[in-house]
Design a protein around this motif. Sequence first.
Motif, PDB file in Angstrom:
ATOM      1  N   PHE A 196      -9.267   2.962  -4.404  1.00 42.87           N
ATOM      2  CA  PHE A 196     -10.460   3.817  -4.468  1.00 42.87           C
ATOM      3  C   PHE A 196     -11.220   3.775  -3.145  1.00 42.87           C
ATOM      4  CE2 PHE A 196     -15.070   3.961  -5.154  1.00 42.87           C
ATOM      5  CZ  PHE A 196     -15.206   5.266  -5.613  1.00 42.87           C
ATOM      6  N   LEU A 197     -11.441   2.567  -2.618  1.00 40.18           N
ATOM      7  CA  LEU A 197     -12.188   2.427  -1.362  1.00 40.18           C
ATOM      8  C   LEU A 197     -11.442   3.067  -0.196  1.00 40.18           C
ATOM      9  CD1 LEU A 197     -13.463  -1.239  -1.738  1.00 40.18           C
ATOM     10  CD2 LEU A 197     -14.833   0.867  -1.856  1.00 40.18           C
ATOM     11  N   THR A 198     -10.120   2.965  -0.215  1.00 43.80           N
ATOM     12  CA  THR A 198      -9.315   3.561   0.843  1.00 43.80           C
ATOM     13  C   THR A 198      -9.584   5.059   0.931  1.00 43.80           C
ATOM     14  OG1 THR A 198      -7.599   1.889   0.581  1.00 43.80           O
ATOM     15  CG2 THR A 198      -6.953   3.922   1.660  1.00 43.80           C
ATOM     16  N   ARG A 199      -9.633   5.719  -0.209  1.00 42.41           N
ATOM     17  CA  ARG A 199      -9.896   7.163  -0.238  1.00 42.41           C
ATOM     18  C   ARG A 199     -11.363   7.477   0.034  1.00 42.41           C
ATOM     19  NH1 ARG A 199      -9.212   9.127  -5.267  1.00 42.41           N
ATOM     20  NH2 ARG A 199      -9.000   7.064  -6.140  1.00 42.41           N
ATOM     21  N   LYS A 200     -12.258   6.773  -0.633  1.00 52.48           N
ATOM     22  CA  LYS A 200     -13.694   7.058  -0.530  1.00 52.48           C
ATOM     23  C   LYS A 200     -14.213   6.880   0.892  1.00 52.48           C
ATOM     24  CE  LYS A 200     -18.059   6.614  -2.617  1.00 52.48           C
ATOM     25  NZ  LYS A 200     -18.647   7.906  -2.787  1.00 52.48           N
ATOM     26  N   LEU A 201     -13.746   5.833   1.569  1.00 48.02           N
ATOM     27  CA  LEU A 201     -14.241   5.527   2.912  1.00 48.02           C
ATOM     28  C   LEU A 201     -13.330   6.057   4.013  1.00 48.02           C
ATOM     29  CD1 LEU A 201     -15.376   1.848   2.256  1.00 48.02           C
ATOM     30  CD2 LEU A 201     -16.820   3.900   2.386  1.00 48.02           C
ATOM     31  N   ASN A 202     -12.260   6.736   3.626  1.00 49.72           N
ATOM     32  CA  ASN A 202     -11.285   7.240   4.591  1.00 49.72           C
ATOM     33  C   ASN A 202     -10.867   6.129   5.562  1.00 49.72           C
ATOM     34  OD1 ASN A 202      -9.584   9.016   5.928  1.00 49.72           O
ATOM     35  ND2 ASN A 202     -11.216   9.798   7.229  1.00 49.72           N
ATOM     36  N   LEU A 203     -10.362   5.050   4.983  1.00 51.65           N
ATOM     37  CA  LEU A 203      -9.974   3.896   5.790  1.00 51.65           C
ATOM     38  C   LEU A 203      -8.768   4.202   6.657  1.00 51.65           C
ATOM     39  CD1 LEU A 203     -10.300   0.990   3.195  1.00 51.65           C
ATOM     40  CD2 LEU A 203     -11.949   1.675   4.952  1.00 51.65           C
ATOM     41  N   HIS A 204      -8.737   3.583   7.800  1.00 52.28           N
ATOM     42  CA  HIS A 204      -7.599   3.670   8.720  1.00 52.28           C
ATOM     43  C   HIS A 204      -6.547   2.634   8.360  1.00 52.28           C
ATOM     44  CE1 HIS A 204      -5.511   2.352  12.430  1.00 52.28           C
ATOM     45  NE2 HIS A 204      -5.414   3.636  12.629  1.00 52.28           N
ATOM     46  N   SER A 205      -7.013   1.454   7.913  1.00 51.18           N
ATOM     47  CA  SER A 205      -6.076   0.358   7.684  1.00 51.18           C
ATOM     48  C   SER A 205      -6.608  -0.628   6.659  1.00 51.18           C
ATOM     49  CB  SER A 205      -5.769  -0.357   8.998  1.00 51.18           C
ATOM     50  OG  SER A 205      -6.961  -0.727   9.664  1.00 51.18           O
ATOM     51  N   ILE A 206      -5.653  -1.429   6.162  1.00 52.34           N
ATOM     52  CA  ILE A 206      -5.939  -2.517   5.228  1.00 52.34           C
ATOM     53  C   ILE A 206      -5.536  -3.805   5.930  1.00 52.34           C
ATOM     54  CG2 ILE A 206      -5.469  -3.477   2.935  1.00 52.34           C
ATOM     55  CD1 ILE A 206      -6.690  -0.697   2.809  1.00 52.34           C
ATOM     56  N   HIS A 207      -6.365  -4.856   5.803  1.00 51.51           N
ATOM     57  CA  HIS A 207      -6.140  -6.102   6.533  1.00 51.51           C
ATOM     58  C   HIS A 207      -6.044  -7.299   5.589  1.00 51.51           C
ATOM     59  CE1 HIS A 207      -8.580  -3.854   9.827  1.00 51.51           C
ATOM     60  NE2 HIS A 207      -7.363  -3.369   9.682  1.00 51.51           N
ATOM     61  N   PRO A 208      -4.855  -7.548   5.040  1.00 48.16           N
ATOM     62  CA  PRO A 208      -4.703  -8.715   4.163  1.00 48.16           C
ATOM     63  C   PRO A 208      -4.567 -10.016   4.959  1.00 48.16           C
ATOM     64  CG  PRO A 208      -2.613  -7.581   4.345  1.00 48.16           C
ATOM     65  CD  PRO A 208      -3.616  -6.765   5.104  1.00 48.16           C
ATOM     66  N   LYS A 209      -5.004 -11.102   4.360  1.00 45.34           N
ATOM     67  CA  LYS A 209      -4.795 -12.432   4.934  1.00 45.34           C
ATOM     68  C   LYS A 209      -3.297 -12.731   4.967  1.00 45.34           C
ATOM     69  CE  LYS A 209      -6.460 -17.132   4.627  1.00 45.34           C
ATOM     70  NZ  LYS A 209      -7.439 -18.022   4.028  1.00 45.34           N
ATOM     71  N   TYR A 210      -2.848 -13.435   5.980  1.00 44.16           N
ATOM     72  CA  TYR A 210      -1.412 -13.654   6.183  1.00 44.16           C
ATOM     73  C   TYR A 210      -0.723 -14.290   4.984  1.00 44.16           C
ATOM     74  CZ  TYR A 210      -1.786 -18.671   7.079  1.00 44.16           C
ATOM     75  OH  TYR A 210      -1.985 -20.021   6.952  1.00 44.16           O
TER      76      TYR A 210
END
Length: 110
Positions: free
Chosen positions: A44-58
């Motif tokens: 949801f946040l990816t679409r709502k905020l038009n995110l460029h990327s996701i940054h998971p912990k290694y």
Amino acid sequence: FTSKVLISSTFPKVLKKIRALDANIDLGLVIGKGELHLLPIIHFLTRKLNLHSIHPKYVLANALTVNALRKLGKEIHVWTVNEPHEFERMKKLNVDGVFTDCPQIYTSHE
């Protein structure tokens, strides 16, 4: 002269405020160890905020996680990859980038 800026945060409210200030700046959502179960909210946040990327912990980065995040259609940048064996693991997972405190890991493995 052009510069490329990527702002990332664990706090969606911060990203929302930045998005309101600049519709074109690249934003990334940082995902910590206990947050992967929130994948529907991340979607949801990816679409709502038009995110460029996701940054998971290694420690979250594995084939299953990367495949699930790839379905969001955004770049995946893993943090904080400071060990050579972890860097090699990220390369095998074909992530788009890593955050590191040890950039010599990258330059010694090109």
